[in-house]
Motif scaffolding. Structure first.
Motif, PDB file in Angstrom:
ATOM      1  N   PRO A 171       0.853  -1.197  -0.047  1.00 16.94           N
ATOM      2  CA  PRO A 171       0.268  -0.035   0.282  1.00 16.94           C
ATOM      3  C   PRO A 171       0.567   1.560   0.387  1.00 16.94           C
ATOM      4  O   PRO A 171       0.505   2.111  -0.568  1.00 16.94           O
ATOM      5  CB  PRO A 171      -0.851   0.382   1.466  1.00 16.94           C
ATOM      6  N   ASP A 172       1.917   1.130   0.397  1.00 20.55           N
ATOM      7  CA  ASP A 172       2.737   2.058   0.413  1.00 20.55           C
ATOM      8  C   ASP A 172       3.505   2.176  -0.945  1.00 20.55           C
ATOM      9  O   ASP A 172       4.309   3.533  -1.115  1.00 20.55           O
ATOM     10  CB  ASP A 172       3.411   2.343   1.031  1.00 20.55           C
ATOM     11  N   ASN A 173       3.500   1.681  -1.844  1.00 20.74           N
ATOM     12  CA  ASN A 173       4.212   1.622  -3.126  1.00 20.74           C
ATOM     13  C   ASN A 173       3.607   0.843  -4.543  1.00 20.74           C
ATOM     14  O   ASN A 173       3.556  -0.195  -5.028  1.00 20.74           O
ATOM     15  CB  ASN A 173       5.962   1.104  -3.000  1.00 20.74           C
ATOM     16  N   GLU A 174       2.205   1.262  -4.121  1.00 26.20           N
ATOM     17  CA  GLU A 174       1.234   0.126  -5.124  1.00 26.20           C
ATOM     18  C   GLU A 174       1.504   0.436  -6.489  1.00 26.20           C
ATOM     19  O   GLU A 174       1.855   1.954  -7.175  1.00 26.20           O
ATOM     20  CB  GLU A 174      -0.025   0.365  -5.256  1.00 26.20           C
ATOM     21  N   VAL A 175       1.703  -0.682  -7.341  1.00 24.68           N
ATOM     22  CA  VAL A 175       2.036  -0.027  -8.828  1.00 24.68           C
ATOM     23  C   VAL A 175       0.814  -1.442 -10.046  1.00 24.68           C
ATOM     24  O   VAL A 175       1.664  -2.230  -9.448  1.00 24.68           O
ATOM     25  CB  VAL A 175       3.023  -1.037  -9.203  1.00 24.68           C
ATOM     26  N   ARG A 176       0.373  -0.393 -10.304  1.00 26.34           N
ATOM     27  CA  ARG A 176      -0.882  -1.259 -10.887  1.00 26.34           C
ATOM     28  C   ARG A 176      -0.628  -1.181 -12.319  1.00 26.34           C
ATOM     29  O   ARG A 176      -0.907   0.079 -12.953  1.00 26.34           O
ATOM     30  CB  ARG A 176      -2.212  -1.338 -10.400  1.00 26.34           C
ATOM     31  N   LEU A 177      -1.440  -2.330 -13.253  1.00 30.83           N
ATOM     32  CA  LEU A 177      -1.589  -1.284 -14.500  1.00 30.83           C
ATOM     33  C   LEU A 177      -2.887  -1.929 -14.891  1.00 30.83           C
ATOM     34  O   LEU A 177      -3.664  -2.540 -14.483  1.00 30.83           O
ATOM     35  CB  LEU A 177      -0.745  -2.986 -15.568  1.00 30.83           C
ATOM     36  N   ARG A 178      -3.297  -0.885 -15.989  1.00 35.37           N
ATOM     37  CA  ARG A 178      -4.711  -0.755 -16.293  1.00 35.37           C
ATOM     38  C   ARG A 178      -5.102  -0.917 -17.842  1.00 35.37           C
ATOM     39  O   ARG A 178      -4.654  -0.044 -18.641  1.00 35.37           O
ATOM     40  CB  ARG A 178      -5.430   0.271 -15.581  1.00 35.37           C
ATOM     41  N   MET A 179      -6.282  -2.058 -17.589  1.00 34.32           N
ATOM     42  CA  MET A 179      -5.742  -1.532 -19.998  1.00 34.32           C
ATOM     43  C   MET A 179      -7.871  -1.057 -19.505  1.00 34.32           C
ATOM     44  O   MET A 179      -9.068  -1.325 -19.293  1.00 34.32           O
ATOM     45  CB  MET A 179      -6.321  -3.043 -19.985  1.00 34.32           C
ATOM     46  N   CYS A 180      -8.459   0.180 -20.115  1.00 37.05           N
ATOM     47  CA  CYS A 180     -10.029   0.865 -19.699  1.00 37.05           C
ATOM     48  C   CYS A 180     -10.678   0.884 -21.844  1.00 37.05           C
ATOM     49  O   CYS A 180      -9.287   1.408 -22.115  1.00 37.05           O
ATOM     50  CB  CYS A 180      -9.901   2.407 -19.490  1.00 37.05           C
ATOM     51  N   ILE A 181     -11.305   0.608 -21.844  1.00 36.79           N
ATOM     52  CA  ILE A 181     -12.451  -0.264 -22.654  1.00 36.79           C
ATOM     53  C   ILE A 181     -13.375   1.188 -22.760  1.00 36.79           C
ATOM     54  O   ILE A 181     -14.566   0.923 -21.697  1.00 36.79           O
ATOM     55  CB  ILE A 181     -12.152  -1.108 -23.315  1.00 36.79           C
ATOM     56  N   ASP A 182     -13.123   2.628 -23.354  1.00 36.10           N
ATOM     57  CA  ASP A 182     -14.628   2.714 -23.702  1.00 36.10           C
ATOM     58  C   ASP A 182     -15.880   2.897 -23.661  1.00 36.10           C
ATOM     59  O   ASP A 182     -15.759   2.138 -25.113  1.00 36.10           O
ATOM     60  CB  ASP A 182     -14.325   4.534 -24.119  1.00 36.10           C
ATOM     61  N   GLY A 183     -16.654   3.046 -23.141  1.00 40.82           N
ATOM     62  CA  GLY A 183     -18.287   2.392 -23.078  1.00 40.82           C
ATOM     63  C   GLY A 183     -18.684   2.714 -24.789  1.00 40.82           C
ATOM     64  O   GLY A 183     -19.358   2.241 -25.267  1.00 40.82           O
ATOM     65  N   ALA A 184     -18.824   3.616 -25.271  1.00 42.77           N
ATOM     66  CA  ALA A 184     -19.121   4.678 -26.401  1.00 42.77           C
ATOM     67  C   ALA A 184     -17.797   4.055 -27.729  1.00 42.77           C
ATOM     68  O   ALA A 184     -18.760   4.342 -28.624  1.00 42.77           O
ATOM     69  CB  ALA A 184     -19.355   5.825 -26.537  1.00 42.77           C
ATOM     70  N   THR A 185     -16.971   4.521 -27.569  1.00 41.15           N
ATOM     71  CA  THR A 185     -15.990   4.149 -28.828  1.00 41.15           C
ATOM     72  C   THR A 185     -15.557   2.751 -28.487  1.00 41.15           C
ATOM     73  O   THR A 185     -15.225   2.883 -30.211  1.00 41.15           O
ATOM     74  CB  THR A 185     -15.595   5.567 -28.402  1.00 41.15           C
ATOM     75  N   ASP A 186     -14.860   2.591 -27.392  1.00 39.52           N
ATOM     76  CA  ASP A 186     -14.493   1.139 -27.514  1.00 39.52           C
ATOM     77  C   ASP A 186     -13.543   1.797 -27.971  1.00 39.52           C
ATOM     78  O   ASP A 186     -12.134  -0.079 -28.051  1.00 39.52           O
ATOM     79  CB  ASP A 186     -14.956   0.320 -29.298  1.00 39.52           C
ATOM     80  N   VAL A 187     -12.934   2.373 -27.768  1.00 37.49           N
ATOM     81  CA  VAL A 187     -10.746   2.825 -28.084  1.00 37.49           C
ATOM     82  C   VAL A 187     -10.721   2.354 -26.407  1.00 37.49           C
ATOM     83  O   VAL A 187     -11.518   2.430 -25.446  1.00 37.49           O
ATOM     84  CB  VAL A 187     -10.366   4.664 -27.933  1.00 37.49           C
ATOM     85  N   THR A 188      -9.343   1.428 -26.305  1.00 41.05           N
ATOM     86  CA  THR A 188      -8.855   0.922 -25.601  1.00 41.05           C
ATOM     87  C   THR A 188      -7.236   1.453 -25.121  1.00 41.05           C
ATOM     88  O   THR A 188      -6.804   2.359 -26.377  1.00 41.05           O
ATOM     89  CB  THR A 188      -8.148  -0.295 -25.987  1.00 41.05           C
ATOM     90  N   THR A 189      -7.175   2.107 -23.877  1.00 37.42           N
ATOM     91  CA  THR A 189      -6.023   3.432 -23.710  1.00 37.42           C
ATOM     92  C   THR A 189      -5.622   1.985 -21.911  1.00 37.42           C
ATOM     93  O   THR A 189      -6.147   1.615 -22.082  1.00 37.42           O
ATOM     94  CB  THR A 189      -6.210   4.272 -22.710  1.00 37.42           C
TER      95      THR A 189
END
Length: 182
Positions: A45-63
């Motif tokens: 919790p003092d040095n958390e590192v996470r990766l995230r893939m996000c898909i926009d609900g309207a455009t399906d664009v992934t970031t």
């Protein structure tokens, strides 16, 4: 890399009763949505590192994003300094290759207005008959002005706040789910 550093404030709730009615309300009242797949490189919790893939609900664009977090306070909400680096798909793939086996946390994010997001976790293997709801907001004034949301929920659904319960930290949920695979 494009970086943005913010103070994240969040509260977490277990929503019981009929989760499908709650989810339907969110789907009828959001202004924006995205599907999120999240994994952790470091769960401290003092040095958390996470990766995230996000898909926009309207455009399906992934970031793709790499987040680092440090806990800075525990009042009513959990407050953390969070740095969000937008990364490429190839950087994401390279970083996730370091994890031997993983099942990502999956959540649907709904913006109820431009400031408040509701993240609903898909955790069928972790909890039954409840929904884990994570509410993120930019400052205490925002949540105070929008207590109507919490009042609405508490009148329609049984709610239990779990903001400070360690078992409901996203990183701990990720670890628990992935421990089952080993």
């Amino acid at each position: 890399m494009n970086s943005q550093t913010t103070i994240e404030k969040e509260r977490k709730f277990l929503v019981g009763g009929n989760p499908q009615v709650f989810l339907q309300w969110l789907k009828e009242n959001y202004v924006k949505s995205e599907l999120i797949f999240q994994v952790y490189l470091n769960t401290d919790p003092d040095n958390e590192v996470r990766l995230r893939m996000c898909i926009d609900g309207a455009t399906d664009v992934t970031t793709y994003h790499k987040f680092t977090k440090k806990l800075v306070g525990e009042g009513e909400s959990l407050d953390r300094v969070e740095t969000d680096d937008i990364i490429t798909k190839s950087e994401f793939d390279e970083l996730t290759r370091r994890l031997r086996v993983y099942v990502p946390i999956t959540k649907d994010r709904y913006w109820i207005d431009k400031n408040i997001t509701f993240d609903v976790f898909t955790l069928e293997d972790y909890i039954q008959d409840e929904v884990l709801l994570e509410v993120e907001y930019p400052d205490e004034d925002c949540i105070t002005k929008n207590t109507a949301f919490l009042k609405f929920f508490s009148e329609k659904f049984p709610i239990k706040e779990v903001t400070h319960e360690k078992e409901w930290r996203n990183a701990n949920i990720f670890n628990h789910i992935n421990r089952l695979l080993k």
